[in-house]
Write a protein that holds these residues in place. Structure first.
Motif, PDB file in Angstrom:
ATOM      1  N   ILE A  72      42.679  34.587  48.379  1.00  0.00           N
ATOM      2  CA  ILE A  72      42.283  35.347  47.192  1.00  0.00           C
ATOM      3  C   ILE A  72      41.806  36.744  47.604  1.00  0.00           C
ATOM      4  O   ILE A  72      40.887  36.886  48.411  1.00  0.00           O
ATOM      5  N   VAL A  73      42.464  37.746  47.049  1.00  0.00           N
ATOM      6  CA  VAL A  73      42.125  39.144  47.323  1.00  0.00           C
ATOM      7  C   VAL A  73      41.470  39.723  46.064  1.00  0.00           C
ATOM      8  O   VAL A  73      42.018  39.599  44.972  1.00  0.00           O
ATOM      9  N   PRO A  74      40.318  40.350  46.185  1.00  0.00           N
ATOM     10  CA  PRO A  74      39.646  40.920  45.010  1.00  0.00           C
ATOM     11  C   PRO A  74      40.479  42.014  44.340  1.00  0.00           C
ATOM     12  O   PRO A  74      41.436  42.544  44.923  1.00  0.00           O
ATOM     13  N   GLU A  75      40.103  42.367  43.143  1.00  0.00           N
ATOM     14  CA  GLU A  75      40.759  43.449  42.411  1.00  0.00           C
ATOM     15  C   GLU A  75      40.806  44.711  43.267  1.00  0.00           C
ATOM     16  O   GLU A  75      39.815  45.100  43.890  1.00  0.00           O
ATOM     17  N   GLY A  76      41.977  45.326  43.319  1.00  0.00           N
ATOM     18  CA  GLY A  76      42.120  46.555  44.086  1.00  0.00           C
ATOM     19  C   GLY A  76      42.104  46.367  45.588  1.00  0.00           C
ATOM     20  O   GLY A  76      42.197  47.336  46.354  1.00  0.00           O
ATOM     21  N   GLY A  77      41.968  45.128  46.069  1.00  0.00           N
ATOM     22  CA  GLY A  77      41.920  44.880  47.510  1.00  0.00           C
ATOM     23  C   GLY A  77      40.596  45.251  48.149  1.00  0.00           C
ATOM     24  O   GLY A  77      40.499  45.406  49.365  1.00  0.00           O
ATOM     25  N   THR A  78      39.551  45.376  47.315  1.00  0.00           N
ATOM     26  CA  THR A  78      38.260  45.822  47.833  1.00  0.00           C
ATOM     27  C   THR A  78      37.406  44.649  48.298  1.00  0.00           C
ATOM     28  O   THR A  78      36.773  43.955  47.507  1.00  0.00           O
ATOM     29  N   ASN A  79      37.441  44.417  49.597  1.00  0.00           N
ATOM     30  CA  ASN A  79      36.528  43.510  50.302  1.00  0.00           C
ATOM     31  C   ASN A  79      36.328  44.106  51.697  1.00  0.00           C
ATOM     32  O   ASN A  79      36.762  45.231  51.957  1.00  0.00           O
ATOM     33  N   TYR A  80      35.680  43.381  52.596  1.00  0.00           N
ATOM     34  CA  TYR A  80      35.422  43.941  53.916  1.00  0.00           C
ATOM     35  C   TYR A  80      36.718  44.242  54.672  1.00  0.00           C
ATOM     36  O   TYR A  80      36.793  45.206  55.442  1.00  0.00           O
TER      37      TYR A  80
ATOM     38  N   PHE B 172      43.944  40.343  41.328  1.00  0.00           N
ATOM     39  CA  PHE B 172      43.600  40.678  39.946  1.00  0.00           C
ATOM     40  C   PHE B 172      43.996  42.121  39.643  1.00  0.00           C
ATOM     41  O   PHE B 172      44.009  42.976  40.528  1.00  0.00           O
ATOM     42  N   GLY B 173      44.261  42.387  38.364  1.00  0.00           N
ATOM     43  CA  GLY B 173      44.563  43.766  37.980  1.00  0.00           C
ATOM     44  C   GLY B 173      44.908  43.898  36.521  1.00  0.00           C
ATOM     45  O   GLY B 173      45.076  42.907  35.801  1.00  0.00           O
ATOM     46  N   GLY B 174      45.021  45.139  36.101  1.00  0.00           N
ATOM     47  CA  GLY B 174      45.423  45.437  34.733  1.00  0.00           C
ATOM     48  C   GLY B 174      46.921  45.615  34.639  1.00  0.00           C
ATOM     49  O   GLY B 174      47.663  45.409  35.608  1.00  0.00           O
ATOM     50  N   ALA B 175      47.375  46.048  33.484  1.00  0.00           N
ATOM     51  CA  ALA B 175      48.807  46.133  33.210  1.00  0.00           C
ATOM     52  C   ALA B 175      49.520  47.202  34.037  1.00  0.00           C
ATOM     53  O   ALA B 175      50.731  47.147  34.207  1.00  0.00           O
ATOM     54  N   TYR B 176      48.774  48.183  34.563  1.00  0.00           N
ATOM     55  CA  TYR B 176      49.394  49.266  35.326  1.00  0.00           C
ATOM     56  C   TYR B 176      48.989  49.228  36.799  1.00  0.00           C
ATOM     57  O   TYR B 176      48.998  50.248  37.481  1.00  0.00           O
ATOM     58  N   SER B 177      48.641  48.071  37.302  1.00  0.00           N
ATOM     59  CA  SER B 177      48.042  47.960  38.633  1.00  0.00           C
ATOM     60  C   SER B 177      49.018  48.296  39.761  1.00  0.00           C
ATOM     61  O   SER B 177      49.971  47.563  40.032  1.00  0.00           O
ATOM     62  N   ASN B 178      48.756  49.399  40.465  1.00  0.00           N
ATOM     63  CA  ASN B 178      49.514  49.731  41.669  1.00  0.00           C
ATOM     64  C   ASN B 178      49.273  48.688  42.755  1.00  0.00           C
ATOM     65  O   ASN B 178      50.154  48.383  43.561  1.00  0.00           O
ATOM     66  N   HIS B 179      48.048  48.176  42.761  1.00  0.00           N
ATOM     67  CA  HIS B 179      47.662  47.162  43.751  1.00  0.00           C
ATOM     68  C   HIS B 179      48.527  45.914  43.620  1.00  0.00           C
ATOM     69  O   HIS B 179      49.045  45.395  44.615  1.00  0.00           O
TER      70      HIS B 179
ATOM     71  N   GLY C 120      49.393  37.131  40.066  1.00  0.00           N
ATOM     72  CA  GLY C 120      48.556  38.188  39.522  1.00  0.00           C
ATOM     73  C   GLY C 120      47.790  37.686  38.302  1.00  0.00           C
ATOM     74  O   GLY C 120      48.395  37.192  37.350  1.00  0.00           O
ATOM     75  N   ILE C 121      46.475  37.777  38.372  1.00  0.00           N
ATOM     76  CA  ILE C 121      45.643  37.431  37.214  1.00  0.00           C
ATOM     77  C   ILE C 121      45.419  38.729  36.436  1.00  0.00           C
ATOM     78  O   ILE C 121      44.777  39.655  36.926  1.00  0.00           O
ATOM     79  N   ILE C 122      45.980  38.782  35.234  1.00  0.00           N
ATOM     80  CA  ILE C 122      46.088  40.033  34.490  1.00  0.00           C
ATOM     81  C   ILE C 122      45.039  40.113  33.379  1.00  0.00           C
ATOM     82  O   ILE C 122      44.878  39.176  32.591  1.00  0.00           O
ATOM     83  N   ARG C 123      44.366  41.249  33.327  1.00  0.00           N
ATOM     84  CA  ARG C 123      43.370  41.504  32.287  1.00  0.00           C
ATOM     85  C   ARG C 123      44.059  41.741  30.945  1.00  0.00           C
ATOM     86  O   ARG C 123      44.872  42.638  30.809  1.00  0.00           O
ATOM     87  N   GLY C 124      43.737  40.871  29.944  1.00  0.00           N
ATOM     88  CA  GLY C 124      44.295  41.037  28.605  1.00  0.00           C
ATOM     89  C   GLY C 124      45.283  39.947  28.259  1.00  0.00           C
ATOM     90  O   GLY C 124      46.477  40.088  28.507  1.00  0.00           O
ATOM     91  N   GLU C 125      44.792  38.845  27.675  1.00  0.00           N
ATOM     92  CA  GLU C 125      45.691  37.734  27.365  1.00  0.00           C
ATOM     93  C   GLU C 125      46.688  38.097  26.271  1.00  0.00           C
ATOM     94  O   GLU C 125      47.740  37.450  26.136  1.00  0.00           O
ATOM     95  N   GLU C 126      46.405  39.173  25.505  1.00  0.00           N
ATOM     96  CA  GLU C 126      47.347  39.598  24.469  1.00  0.00           C
ATOM     97  C   GLU C 126      48.654  40.103  25.074  1.00  0.00           C
ATOM     98  O   GLU C 126      49.700  40.112  24.403  1.00  0.00           O
TER      99      GLU C 126
END
Length: 306
Positions: free
Chosen positions: A143-151, A64-71, A88-94
């Motif tokens: 499935i990797v969380p947004e930003g790769g933040t998991n254990y 997951f990430g936004g339009a400028y996601s380095n991740h 990539g599941i992107i925030r903002g369907e517009e």
């Protein structure tokens, strides 16, 4: 996976004229130099996630990430190298109706497919029900969380510090999804303090960090500097350009430059009780500069030099 070899990044001392009289020693850990695309905390947080995906014989990775996601950019590149499909599941369907910005275009060039969703739906990204619906639809996906933040992401970030870094009184890093600071908190020595500087105001990121860490010697500042996430103004651009001239380090406009600006402000205004030997973790992210410069040019503003 050659790109995930064990790496220790160098510490570069920076001398800022504005802080000369305060008798502080500031070093920057150059995580941004690890790789031109899989740089900084992206390298750390994806290392064990990719290893697990391959071990489990998954054939695609979703994140997951936004339009400028380095991740997402790093993930797309690794996917291409590893022959893994990426979504990539992107925030903002517009954004589906708009021309892809430079970050998303590069993701696409590396083979990533996109799913654009509304901002309300995006808020569900960490809910079990939502994740389970993705698992039903994409049965052999990791499935990797947004930003790769998991254990697994935190485990990778626990490798940022090395023995030589015990010299520092305080270690500072930008905070987005919370994985990098969590790894630093877990791997610091007993005398050190970890300070995080959030890219979002009132982000409630402390609740996320608490789930991953093993001690309480840390603090997150989430004051809104420069208007919030991905907001850039004339003062910040001038600061980035001036710092680049003084140090030779280009700090990105979303995370690292705002952290450094706030640290300088705190030291200069007698609001820094955290020690004289300071290590800043440069998490990379300068790929966002081109797109931000386009926005600045449209407004007739000065741009970031690079």
């Amino acid at each position: 996976m050659f790109y995930f070899d064990d790496i220790e990044s160098l510490n570069q001392e920076i001398n800022l004229p504005s802080l000369k009289k305060y008798n502080v020693n500031i070093f920057v850990k150059r995580e941004d130099l690890i790789h031109p695309i899989i740089s900084g905390n992206k390298f750390r947080k994806l290392k064990y996630n990719i290893e697990k995906a391959i071990k489990d014989k998954k054939d695609e990775i979703i994140s997951f990430g936004g339009a400028y996601s380095n991740h997402l950019l790093a993930l797309a590149f690794i996917g291409k190298l590893s022959n893994l499909k990426t979504i990539g599941i992107i925030r903002g369907e517009e954004l589906k109706q708009k021309k892809l910005n430079s970050t998303l275009k590069r993701c696409k060039d590396y083979g990533m497919k996109f799913i654009f969703i509304s901002r309300n739906e995006y808020k569900k990204r960490n809910e079990i029900k939502y994740i389970n619906s993705l698992k039903v639809k994409f049965r052999n996906a990791f499935i990797v969380p947004e930003g790769g933040t998991n254990y697994l992401g935190v485990k990778g970030c626990e490798e940022i510090l090395n023995k030589e870094d015990s010299f520092f009184d305080v270690i500072c890093c930008p905070v987005g999804s919370g994985g990098t600071i969590s790894g630093l908190i877990n791997s610091k020595n007993n005398l050190q303090k970890i300070l995080g500087f959030s890219a979002l105001k009132d982000s409630k990121i402390k609740n996320v960090i608490t789930k991953f860490v093993n001690n309480n010697d840390w603090k997150v500042f989430d004051d809104m500097f420069f208007g919030g996430y991905s907001k850039v103004d004339y003062e910040l651009v001038n600061f980035i350009n001036k710092t680049y001239d003084q140090t030779g380090i280009l700090f990105d406009p979303i995370y690292n430059s705002k952290m450094l600006f706030q640290i300088i402000y705190m030291i200069s205004n007698d609001k820094w009780p955290y020690g004289k030997n300071i290590l800043l973790i440069n998490t990379g992210g300068i790929q966002s500069i081109d797109e931000i410069n386009l926005r600045l040019k449209k407004k007739g503003c000065v741009t970031i030099n690079h």
